[in-house]
Write a protein that holds these residues in place. Sequence first.
Motif, PDB file in Angstrom:
ATOM      1  N   SER A   1       0.951  17.382   3.997  1.00 28.16           N
ATOM      2  CA  SER A   1       0.713  16.994   2.603  1.00 28.16           C
ATOM      3  C   SER A   1      -0.747  17.200   2.206  1.00 28.16           C
ATOM      4  O   SER A   1      -1.093  17.079   1.035  1.00 28.16           O
ATOM      5  CB  SER A   1       1.129  15.539   2.393  1.00 28.16           C
ATOM      6  OG  SER A   1       0.483  14.727   3.334  1.00 28.16           O
TER       7      SER A   1
ATOM      8  N   GLN B   1      -0.988  10.297   7.517  1.00 33.58           N
ATOM      9  CA  GLN B   1       0.051  10.539   8.536  1.00 33.58           C
ATOM     10  C   GLN B   1      -0.094  11.892   9.222  1.00 33.58           C
ATOM     11  O   GLN B   1       0.560  12.139  10.233  1.00 33.58           O
ATOM     12  CB  GLN B   1       1.453  10.372   7.939  1.00 33.58           C
ATOM     13  CG  GLN B   1       1.915  11.444   6.993  1.00 33.58           C
ATOM     14  CD  GLN B   1       1.344  11.278   5.602  1.00 33.58           C
ATOM     15  OE1 GLN B   1       0.646  10.325   5.316  1.00 33.58           O
ATOM     16  NE2 GLN B   1       1.621  12.221   4.732  1.00 33.58           N
TER      17      GLN B   1
ATOM     18  N   LYS C   1       6.142  11.426   8.226  1.00 38.71           N
ATOM     19  CA  LYS C   1       6.433  12.239   7.041  1.00 38.71           C
ATOM     20  C   LYS C   1       5.616  11.777   5.841  1.00 38.71           C
ATOM     21  O   LYS C   1       5.350  10.588   5.734  1.00 38.71           O
ATOM     22  CB  LYS C   1       7.925  12.146   6.722  1.00 38.71           C
ATOM     23  CG  LYS C   1       8.814  12.808   7.760  1.00 38.71           C
ATOM     24  CD  LYS C   1      10.211  12.903   7.186  1.00 38.71           C
ATOM     25  CE  LYS C   1      11.272  12.396   8.066  1.00 38.71           C
ATOM     26  NZ  LYS C   1      12.571  12.249   7.497  1.00 38.71           N
ATOM     27  N   PRO C   2       5.269  12.593   4.884  1.00 35.74           N
ATOM     28  CA  PRO C   2       5.519  14.033   4.799  1.00 35.74           C
ATOM     29  C   PRO C   2       4.516  14.843   5.631  1.00 35.74           C
ATOM     30  O   PRO C   2       3.329  14.491   5.684  1.00 35.74           O
ATOM     31  CB  PRO C   2       5.306  14.319   3.316  1.00 35.74           C
ATOM     32  CG  PRO C   2       4.352  13.274   2.862  1.00 35.74           C
ATOM     33  CD  PRO C   2       4.601  12.075   3.697  1.00 35.74           C
TER      34      PRO C   2
ATOM     35  N   TYR D   1       8.986  10.661  -1.270  1.00 32.94           N
ATOM     36  CA  TYR D   1       7.620  10.959  -0.796  1.00 32.94           C
ATOM     37  C   TYR D   1       7.659  11.532   0.617  1.00 32.94           C
ATOM     38  O   TYR D   1       6.960  12.491   0.932  1.00 32.94           O
ATOM     39  CB  TYR D   1       6.789   9.675  -0.850  1.00 32.94           C
ATOM     40  CG  TYR D   1       5.481   9.739  -0.093  1.00 32.94           C
ATOM     41  CD1 TYR D   1       4.402  10.460  -0.594  1.00 32.94           C
ATOM     42  CD2 TYR D   1       5.337   9.077   1.126  1.00 32.94           C
ATOM     43  CE1 TYR D   1       3.212  10.527   0.112  1.00 32.94           C
ATOM     44  CE2 TYR D   1       4.158   9.133   1.830  1.00 32.94           C
ATOM     45  CZ  TYR D   1       3.088   9.860   1.319  1.00 32.94           C
ATOM     46  OH  TYR D   1       1.913   9.921   2.029  1.00 32.94           O
ATOM     47  N   GLN D   2       8.541  10.949   1.435  1.00 36.58           N
ATOM     48  CA  GLN D   2       8.597  11.406   2.830  1.00 36.58           C
ATOM     49  C   GLN D   2       9.402  12.688   3.006  1.00 36.58           C
ATOM     50  O   GLN D   2       9.062  13.531   3.827  1.00 36.58           O
ATOM     51  CB  GLN D   2       9.224  10.315   3.706  1.00 36.58           C
ATOM     52  CG  GLN D   2       8.309   9.142   3.923  1.00 36.58           C
ATOM     53  CD  GLN D   2       8.810   8.232   5.028  1.00 36.58           C
ATOM     54  OE1 GLN D   2       9.991   7.910   5.083  1.00 36.58           O
ATOM     55  NE2 GLN D   2       7.915   7.797   5.887  1.00 36.58           N
TER      56      GLN D   2
ATOM     57  N   ASN E   1       9.698   8.236  11.135  1.00 40.56           N
ATOM     58  CA  ASN E   1       9.641   8.542   9.696  1.00 40.56           C
ATOM     59  C   ASN E   1       8.235   8.374   9.142  1.00 40.56           C
ATOM     60  O   ASN E   1       7.900   8.947   8.110  1.00 40.56           O
ATOM     61  CB  ASN E   1      10.592   7.621   8.917  1.00 40.56           C
ATOM     62  CG  ASN E   1      12.001   8.148   8.952  1.00 40.56           C
ATOM     63  OD1 ASN E   1      12.219   9.366   9.038  1.00 40.56           O
ATOM     64  ND2 ASN E   1      12.970   7.261   8.922  1.00 40.56           N
ATOM     65  N   ASN E   2       7.425   7.562   9.838  1.00 41.11           N
ATOM     66  CA  ASN E   2       6.046   7.353   9.389  1.00 41.11           C
ATOM     67  C   ASN E   2       5.224   8.636   9.424  1.00 41.11           C
ATOM     68  O   ASN E   2       4.151   8.700   8.833  1.00 41.11           O
ATOM     69  CB  ASN E   2       5.348   6.304  10.265  1.00 41.11           C
ATOM     70  CG  ASN E   2       5.797   4.904   9.938  1.00 41.11           C
ATOM     71  OD1 ASN E   2       6.278   4.651   8.845  1.00 41.11           O
ATOM     72  ND2 ASN E   2       5.662   3.996  10.886  1.00 41.11           N
TER      73      ASN E   2
ATOM     74  N   HIS F   1       0.796  -1.228   0.000  1.00 39.85           N
ATOM     75  CA  HIS F   1       0.000   0.000   0.000  1.00 39.85           C
ATOM     76  C   HIS F   1       0.831   1.281   0.000  1.00 39.85           C
ATOM     77  O   HIS F   1       0.319   2.340  -0.301  1.00 39.85           O
ATOM     78  CB  HIS F   1      -0.949   0.008   1.205  1.00 39.85           C
ATOM     79  CG  HIS F   1      -2.116  -0.891   0.998  1.00 39.85           C
ATOM     80  ND1 HIS F   1      -2.088  -2.203   1.354  1.00 39.85           N
ATOM     81  CD2 HIS F   1      -3.323  -0.674   0.426  1.00 39.85           C
ATOM     82  CE1 HIS F   1      -3.239  -2.763   1.029  1.00 39.85           C
ATOM     83  NE2 HIS F   1      -4.005  -1.859   0.470  1.00 39.85           N
TER      84      HIS F   1
ATOM     85  N   TYR G   1       8.315  15.958  -0.636  1.00 40.43           N
ATOM     86  CA  TYR G   1       6.940  15.651  -1.077  1.00 40.43           C
ATOM     87  C   TYR G   1       6.570  16.387  -2.357  1.00 40.43           C
ATOM     88  O   TYR G   1       5.900  15.839  -3.227  1.00 40.43           O
ATOM     89  CB  TYR G   1       5.961  15.986   0.044  1.00 40.43           C
ATOM     90  CG  TYR G   1       4.537  15.646  -0.311  1.00 40.43           C
ATOM     91  CD1 TYR G   1       4.140  14.318  -0.457  1.00 40.43           C
ATOM     92  CD2 TYR G   1       3.585  16.636  -0.519  1.00 40.43           C
ATOM     93  CE1 TYR G   1       2.849  13.988  -0.789  1.00 40.43           C
ATOM     94  CE2 TYR G   1       2.282  16.316  -0.852  1.00 40.43           C
ATOM     95  CZ  TYR G   1       1.923  14.985  -0.984  1.00 40.43           C
ATOM     96  OH  TYR G   1       0.642  14.673  -1.322  1.00 40.43           O
TER      97      TYR G   1
ATOM     98  N   TYR H   1       9.845   6.171  -1.943  1.00 45.40           N
ATOM     99  CA  TYR H   1       9.221   6.414  -0.632  1.00 45.40           C
ATOM    100  C   TYR H   1      10.011   7.458   0.152  1.00 45.40           C
ATOM    101  O   TYR H   1       9.437   8.281   0.857  1.00 45.40           O
ATOM    102  CB  TYR H   1       9.139   5.087   0.140  1.00 45.40           C
ATOM    103  CG  TYR H   1       8.285   5.169   1.380  1.00 45.40           C
ATOM    104  CD1 TYR H   1       6.929   5.455   1.283  1.00 45.40           C
ATOM    105  CD2 TYR H   1       8.830   4.954   2.642  1.00 45.40           C
ATOM    106  CE1 TYR H   1       6.144   5.532   2.419  1.00 45.40           C
ATOM    107  CE2 TYR H   1       8.039   5.036   3.779  1.00 45.40           C
ATOM    108  CZ  TYR H   1       6.703   5.316   3.660  1.00 45.40           C
ATOM    109  OH  TYR H   1       5.926   5.403   4.791  1.00 45.40           O
TER     110      TYR H   1
ATOM    111  N   GLU I   1      -0.394   3.580   6.318  1.00 48.09           N
ATOM    112  CA  GLU I   1      -1.040   2.669   5.354  1.00 48.09           C
ATOM    113  C   GLU I   1      -1.911   1.653   6.076  1.00 48.09           C
ATOM    114  O   GLU I   1      -3.072   1.443   5.699  1.00 48.09           O
ATOM    115  CB  GLU I   1       0.012   1.933   4.504  1.00 48.09           C
ATOM    116  CG  GLU I   1       0.817   2.826   3.587  1.00 48.09           C
ATOM    117  CD  GLU I   1       1.916   3.604   4.298  1.00 48.09           C
ATOM    118  OE1 GLU I   1       2.306   3.180   5.402  1.00 48.09           O
ATOM    119  OE2 GLU I   1       2.361   4.636   3.768  1.00 48.09           O
TER     120      GLU I   1
END
Lengths: 360, 377
Positions: free
Chosen positions: B175, B36, B171-172, A316-317, B168-169, A165, A320, A313, B242
């Motif tokens: 958004s 997130q 980020k971003p 993306y993080q 880190n989860n 996902h 962005y 990824y 996710e």
Amino acid sequence: MKKLLLLLISLTLCGCWNYKELNYLSIVSGIALEKSNDEYILGIQIINTQEKNNNFITLKTKGKTVHEALNNISLISSKKVYIGHNKLFIIDEKIAKEGIEQIIDFLMREPESHKQFQVLIAKNKTLNILENIPAKDILLLLEVASKQKGNITKVTYDELLSNIHKVGIEPVIPVIELNDTNKITLIGMSVFKGDKLLGYLNYNESLGFNLIRNNVKKDVISFKCDSNNYGSFEIVTLNTSFSIKIVNDNPFVNIDTIGSLYLSEINCDLDISKNSERKKLMGIINQQMKEIIKNTIETVKNEYNTDIFGFGYYLYQNNYQYWKNNHSNWNNLFKNIAYKINVDLNISKKGSILEPAKEG
Amino acid sequence: MKKKITSFQISILIFFLCLGLYEGIANVILYSSTKQNAWLVILLSIIFSFIPIALIISIINFEPNKNIIKKVEILLGKHLGNIINFILSVCIFMILILTCWNLFSFINIEYLNKTPQLFIGILFIGTSFYAIMKGIDVILKSGEIILYISLLLITIIILSLFGLPNFNNLKPFFSNSFNTFLFESIHLLSYTIIPTFVITIIPKNEINDNQKLTKLIVKSYIISQLFIFLVTFITITVLGPELATIYQFPTYYTVRKINVVGVIENTENFFSVLWIFSMYFIITMCLYYINTYVKEIFKIKTKKKEFFLLLLICLFTLYYSDKIFPSTINSINFMKKSYNYFIALIIFIIMVLLGIIIFQKGKKTSNNNAIQYSNNN
């Protein structure tokens, strides 16, 4: 009135509704899935506490869906199947090539199933693996290999699902094989795009992948220390990280690997007490590690064009805006991605001897 | 006559009421639209929450010896008051039904999947029935006891989570558009703050140390919002956005990941206990509200009549909580699309209306006092 109420409560709320005697439960320890024509062939390994030597039995059924196949177990076993203790899920290569999303849905929905079980791809004889090897042995092998070998990483079911996902990262699953003498071998990692299996990484490529993803805990790697002879080192500590910069509107990956190693075997004429020779040796080792990483990236880029490393990824993080503008073109960008690999490994131990044991 | 109720007990009740509709309903919607960034939405919602909190406090402080039903009649007159009271009761009944459905389906999905939802319902409604018959002081006292159990469970869960979060989860950041943040923070308030309106059914004068009440209510709201923030933050960092989007009860699955050297395991059950307590308090307080409303309408005074009346309400709730949604999909759709407009917004509009009238009345009283004071001088 109170007595009536108490009686009513004790009769209706005694908690026996879901009651199941342990004797009437088939506790599943492993699930394997194959596909033949349009039907799934499901194999479940059940813990058999009555037998001391053969402490498991494997049941097989068919069905159009995984749940139907699982439910069909009732036709061959009088016990209720309980998958809450399942620790292993082996998927056949053929199913993986068609896409695993359809089969993972059931286990995700099923509240009984813990989502922390290990997932494996079987290259062949998927059901035979479960018929011949206890699930706990497979899990133990996986556990040991993931700690001792750099080419194997454990993937739990929810990690797999999460990677399917996530944007900018594709899943990988370790691969198992059954040989003709009914022995199992873990042979590396499989490469996916979305939920579809694309192919396999060989030993060094799997190692390279795990190096980039910083999954390597330990391994023994051999290197050519002169034209004919080999030496080997054992990884003591290893840490890999990558960062991505945007250069001319294209991503540029910087991979840094630092760590220490234990020089476990040298079969060439090298005196590592000398600074220059040690430097030369480290040059050879670092270059070899670079080659492993480079070859992996090249193979994945050119053969599969799927971002299993998570470069997308990362963008993306951490960038962005760039990802938002370029994610539709990510396949192209990944195929042409530029990178630089820096490896800086140092010898922390050299064993109990000063010079090679080989007679000079 | 004053009951043995304290302001602290009311603040505990608010804490539980705020949490009840979060898991399984509010967070499902929140994660699906903001992923997130859900934790940022909660921070924004804390700022907005001061509006409904101020309204609830002003309603509580007005005519402190009366409950909300009588206050509405005083503020809006007999006829309009009756209509508004009826609308409020229907909205509270809807919250009750939704809470029951959410709780029963959670237990049905995660624990007792062969047990009919109706029987799970009897467990909870029966307990609420008993507590209501004993009186509001018993409900609040049980809340106080449960708080200490909950605090112990929360501490164990948080300590066991050490090492699991991956920051880190998160980020971003940012958004989503600002409009999404704004809309979702208001959306969140409708699930976490609006149900706490039921506390207005308790007359302020029934609370022993009511001079501390306003301060404790504000503190309690802030603590509960911060707790929701913590829960969301942990869920995103441990589970990832996710998986948080996929599960119906993401916090439950987050806590399920805890395994401290094989000793501390299955802590998801701790979380379930904590959350079930919250849901139980919403159910009990909503039933208490409706029971008080019906008692006022039919002028019921005797305990025996109240017993049968409450029994009828409970049976009615049980029946509808079982039948209202054919499936989880319908319930989530209702919560996403209709709850805000048909329940939360109506309650909020009535709160604003009552707040304005109270403000004007207060102004008038202070003007009169000022005139009287100047005349006296």
